[in-house]
Motif scaffolding. Structure first.
Motif, PDB file in Angstrom:
ATOM      1  N   ARG A 120      13.424  25.402  36.622  1.00 39.89           N
ATOM      2  CA  ARG A 120      13.739  25.218  35.206  1.00 39.89           C
ATOM      3  C   ARG A 120      14.731  26.300  34.769  1.00 39.89           C
ATOM      4  N   CYS A 121      15.790  25.897  34.061  1.00 44.87           N
ATOM      5  CA  CYS A 121      16.821  26.838  33.616  1.00 44.87           C
ATOM      6  C   CYS A 121      17.053  26.717  32.114  1.00 44.87           C
ATOM      7  N   LEU A 122      17.316  27.841  31.480  1.00 46.05           N
ATOM      8  CA  LEU A 122      17.758  27.882  30.083  1.00 46.05           C
ATOM      9  C   LEU A 122      19.284  27.854  30.040  1.00 46.05           C
ATOM     10  N   THR A 123      19.834  27.228  29.012  1.00 47.44           N
ATOM     11  CA  THR A 123      21.278  27.179  28.830  1.00 47.44           C
ATOM     12  C   THR A 123      21.652  28.028  27.623  1.00 47.44           C
ATOM     13  N   VAL A 124      22.511  29.006  27.840  1.00 39.63           N
ATOM     14  CA  VAL A 124      22.937  29.929  26.781  1.00 39.63           C
ATOM     15  C   VAL A 124      24.295  29.476  26.259  1.00 39.63           C
ATOM     16  N   THR A 125      24.401  29.313  24.931  1.00 39.02           N
ATOM     17  CA  THR A 125      25.661  28.861  24.316  1.00 39.02           C
ATOM     18  C   THR A 125      26.028  29.775  23.154  1.00 39.02           C
ATOM     19  N   PRO A 126      26.819  30.803  23.425  1.00 38.62           N
ATOM     20  CA  PRO A 126      27.304  31.652  22.324  1.00 38.62           C
ATOM     21  C   PRO A 126      28.214  30.845  21.391  1.00 38.62           C
ATOM     22  N   SER A 127      28.076  31.094  20.095  1.00 38.57           N
ATOM     23  CA  SER A 127      28.939  30.442  19.111  1.00 38.57           C
ATOM     24  C   SER A 127      30.097  31.375  18.815  1.00 38.57           C
ATOM     25  N   ARG A 128      31.319  30.928  19.116  1.00 40.62           N
ATOM     26  CA  ARG A 128      32.490  31.796  19.012  1.00 40.62           C
ATOM     27  C   ARG A 128      33.339  31.463  17.790  1.00 40.62           C
ATOM     28  N   TYR A 129      33.830  32.513  17.168  1.00 43.43           N
ATOM     29  CA  TYR A 129      34.734  32.365  16.034  1.00 43.43           C
ATOM     30  C   TYR A 129      35.856  33.378  16.190  1.00 43.43           C
ATOM     31  N   VAL A 138      19.903  29.419  22.585  1.00 47.14           N
ATOM     32  CA  VAL A 138      19.243  29.226  23.871  1.00 47.14           C
ATOM     33  C   VAL A 138      18.616  27.842  23.846  1.00 47.14           C
ATOM     34  N   ASN A 139      19.167  26.942  24.676  1.00 45.64           N
ATOM     35  CA  ASN A 139      18.760  25.542  24.661  1.00 45.64           C
ATOM     36  C   ASN A 139      18.831  24.946  23.256  1.00 45.64           C
ATOM     37  N   GLY A 140      19.871  25.319  22.541  1.00 49.84           N
ATOM     38  CA  GLY A 140      20.110  24.778  21.211  1.00 49.84           C
ATOM     39  C   GLY A 140      19.340  25.453  20.095  1.00 49.84           C
ATOM     40  N   VAL A 141      18.516  26.431  20.418  1.00 45.63           N
ATOM     41  CA  VAL A 141      17.715  27.150  19.414  1.00 45.63           C
ATOM     42  C   VAL A 141      18.324  28.532  19.207  1.00 45.63           C
ATOM     43  N   GLU A 142      18.585  28.884  17.948  1.00 42.36           N
ATOM     44  CA  GLU A 142      19.287  30.136  17.664  1.00 42.36           C
ATOM     45  C   GLU A 142      18.378  31.357  17.838  1.00 42.36           C
ATOM     46  N   ILE A 143      18.953  32.409  18.397  1.00 51.00           N
ATOM     47  CA  ILE A 143      18.269  33.710  18.428  1.00 51.00           C
ATOM     48  C   ILE A 143      18.408  34.325  17.041  1.00 51.00           C
ATOM     49  N   THR A 144      17.328  34.343  16.307  1.00 50.02           N
ATOM     50  CA  THR A 144      17.362  34.846  14.928  1.00 50.02           C
ATOM     51  C   THR A 144      16.906  36.294  14.818  1.00 50.02           C
ATOM     52  N   LYS A 145      16.205  36.771  15.826  1.00 50.88           N
ATOM     53  CA  LYS A 145      15.753  38.168  15.848  1.00 50.88           C
ATOM     54  C   LYS A 145      16.197  38.771  17.177  1.00 50.88           C
ATOM     55  N   GLN A 146      17.224  39.599  17.119  1.00 52.57           N
ATOM     56  CA  GLN A 146      17.835  40.121  18.339  1.00 52.57           C
ATOM     57  C   GLN A 146      17.213  41.456  18.746  1.00 52.57           C
ATOM     58  N   GLN A 160      14.150  30.661  16.573  1.00 56.19           N
ATOM     59  CA  GLN A 160      13.588  29.835  15.508  1.00 56.19           C
ATOM     60  C   GLN A 160      14.214  28.447  15.575  1.00 56.19           C
ATOM     61  N   GLY A 161      13.364  27.421  15.738  1.00 55.48           N
ATOM     62  CA  GLY A 161      13.874  26.056  15.803  1.00 55.48           C
ATOM     63  C   GLY A 161      12.963  25.166  16.622  1.00 55.48           C
ATOM     64  N   TYR A 162      13.436  23.982  16.922  1.00 55.43           N
ATOM     65  CA  TYR A 162      12.657  23.005  17.690  1.00 55.43           C
ATOM     66  C   TYR A 162      12.592  23.424  19.155  1.00 55.43           C
ATOM     67  N   VAL A 163      11.368  23.418  19.719  1.00 55.61           N
ATOM     68  CA  VAL A 163      11.199  23.778  21.118  1.00 55.61           C
ATOM     69  C   VAL A 163      10.499  22.649  21.858  1.00 55.61           C
ATOM     70  N   SER A 164      10.725  22.559  23.147  1.00 51.31           N
ATOM     71  CA  SER A 164      10.070  21.574  24.003  1.00 51.31           C
ATOM     72  C   SER A 164      10.124  22.085  25.432  1.00 51.31           C
ATOM     73  N   HIS A 165       9.426  21.403  26.314  1.00 56.21           N
ATOM     74  CA  HIS A 165       9.466  21.795  27.719  1.00 56.21           C
ATOM     75  C   HIS A 165      10.832  21.491  28.312  1.00 56.21           C
ATOM     76  N   LEU A 166      11.238  22.314  29.289  1.00 58.72           N
ATOM     77  CA  LEU A 166      12.536  22.135  29.930  1.00 58.72           C
ATOM     78  C   LEU A 166      12.502  20.941  30.876  1.00 58.72           C
ATOM     79  N   SER A 167      13.630  20.303  31.011  1.00 56.93           N
ATOM     80  CA  SER A 167      13.762  19.145  31.886  1.00 56.93           C
ATOM     81  C   SER A 167      13.804  19.568  33.358  1.00 56.93           C
ATOM     82  N   VAL A 168      13.354  18.673  34.228  1.00 60.76           N
ATOM     83  CA  VAL A 168      13.455  18.925  35.670  1.00 60.76           C
ATOM     84  C   VAL A 168      14.910  18.954  36.114  1.00 60.76           C
ATOM     85  N   LEU A 169      15.829  18.452  35.265  1.00 62.27           N
ATOM     86  CA  LEU A 169      17.257  18.458  35.579  1.00 62.27           C
ATOM     87  C   LEU A 169      17.982  19.658  34.975  1.00 62.27           C
ATOM     88  N   SER A 170      17.240  20.584  34.357  1.00 57.48           N
ATOM     89  CA  SER A 170      17.881  21.692  33.652  1.00 57.48           C
ATOM     90  C   SER A 170      18.647  22.623  34.578  1.00 57.48           C
TER      91      SER A 170
END
Length: 353
Positions: A120-129, A138-146, A160-170
């Motif tokens: 199982r892997c987490l996907t990290v997506t920094p939001s760039r401006y 992290v998996n579409g859920v924002e890190i609100t407390k760093q 903080q946000g919607y969480v679920s179990h990771l996919s076997v394809l992650s």
């Protein structure tokens, strides 16, 4: 010979590709056998992650014995997945290594990090401006407390946000191109600890200039995971590519591993000349040709090769010592072999000194 060359080409292609697509554990402090951390349940409870704290008591990470980063969902976030197993969610949101928020912001979009949950892997997506990262998801859920907790051994971020179990394809891409480790059902908790410690060492070697060794260990992961402890003699990437001995070292990795023995620097120095060390290569032994403890002018040598970096990286079950050239094969009381080994040693001494 063709087989070993193909292995080396395969490992090198992986090494080249992964530098652009994924990441491994960025910082692994050297762990002495006495390293310890407070119970995870206390840390999470003090931070306000009460449900996760309760779940940690029934998880493999109940006590933090490795450098670890946890992306902790708030209690309200856990309510979005009433059918989820909280101990499993904790594993799926825990990764080996220390990932500060500053480091996470530098990662490429879509970077995958393997978790403590097998495959199982987490996907990290920094939001760039304007070329700067403001938020990290992290998996579409924002890190609100760093970096709400960081003691140099454990980092906790709040999400903080919607969480679920990771996919076997992650880890689908990871399993084809990087150090995604195969799932080995752990029959005992000791086996599980050995597996995590092996991954710890592989991660530290990859980020410390020993990527080819790390990848070679990945190829033999199933064998190494069965060992109770081990001592590894590793050649760094610059030496491998500098003198063109990569295929030789990869093909003879077992000759550079002493199984089921944890020989720290102090243990090696105590070995007498002509002491023999059994290796994973059934046909080869390592021989102490120059004992340690005689100062920098007379360094310790095994099979006539200088041990360049003692205790390079280590944890409770694995220690790695650094070399700049692979071990030649020598035999005690064999003058021809000794002369041959001396010639190899003389050539490598030019590269070492």
């Amino acid at each position: 010979m063709a087989f070993t060359a193909n292995i080396f080409i395969f490992l090198f292609s992986i090494f080249t590709f992964i530098t652009h697509t994924t990441t491994t554990n960025p910082l692994f402090p050297s762990l002495s056998p006495s390293s310890s951390s407070p119970p995870l349940s206390i840390v999470l409870s003090n931070l306000g992650f009460n449900d996760l704290a309760n779940a940690s008591r029934h998880s493999i990470v109940s006590t933090v014995n490795f450098p670890l980063t946890i992306f902790a969902p708030t209690d309200s976030s856990l309510l979005t997945c009433p059918s989820c197993s909280l101990p499993l969610l904790l594993q799926e949101h825990s990764v080996l290594g220390l990932y500060s928020f500053h480091f996470l912001r530098t990662l490429a979009f879509g970077t995958k990090i393997e978790t403590l949950a097998p495959t199982r892997c987490l996907t990290v997506t920094p939001s760039r401006y304007r070329n700067s990262s403001r938020a990290v998801f992290v998996n579409g859920v924002e890190i609100t407390k760093q970096d709400v907790y960081n003691n140099g051994f454990l980092i906790v971020h709040g999400i903080q946000g919607y969480v679920s179990h990771l996919s076997v394809l992650s880890c689908r891409i990871e399993s084809m191109t990087t150090l995604s480790f195969p799932f080995l059902p752990p029959p005992t908790s000791a086996f599980d600890a050995s597996r995590l410690m092996l991954r710890d060492i592989v991660g530290r070697l990859r980020t410390g200039g020993y990527s080819i060794v790390a990848l070679a260990m990945r190829v033999r992961y199933s064998e190494l995971a069965d060992l109770k402890s081990m001592t590894i003699f590793a050649v760094d990437d610059l030496s491998i590519f500098g003198i063109g001995i990569g295929h030789e070292y990869v093909a003879n990795l077992g000759f550079h591993i002493v199984p089921n023995r944890l020989l720290m620097a102090s243990d090696l120095v105590d070995l007498a000349p002509k002491s023999e060390l059994l290796t994973m290569d059934k046909e080869g032994k390592l021989i102490v040709t120059t004992a340690g403890g005689n100062g920098p002018l007379v360094p310790m040598r095994i099979n006539y090769v200088k041990i360049r970096n003692l205790d390079l990286v280590y944890n409770r079950r694995i220690v790695v010592h650094g070399l700049s050239t692979p071990f030649p094969r020598v035999r005690l009381h064999d003058q021809g072999s000794n002369e041959s080994a001396t010639r190899v040693s003389d050539r490598s001494q030019i590269n070492e000194d």
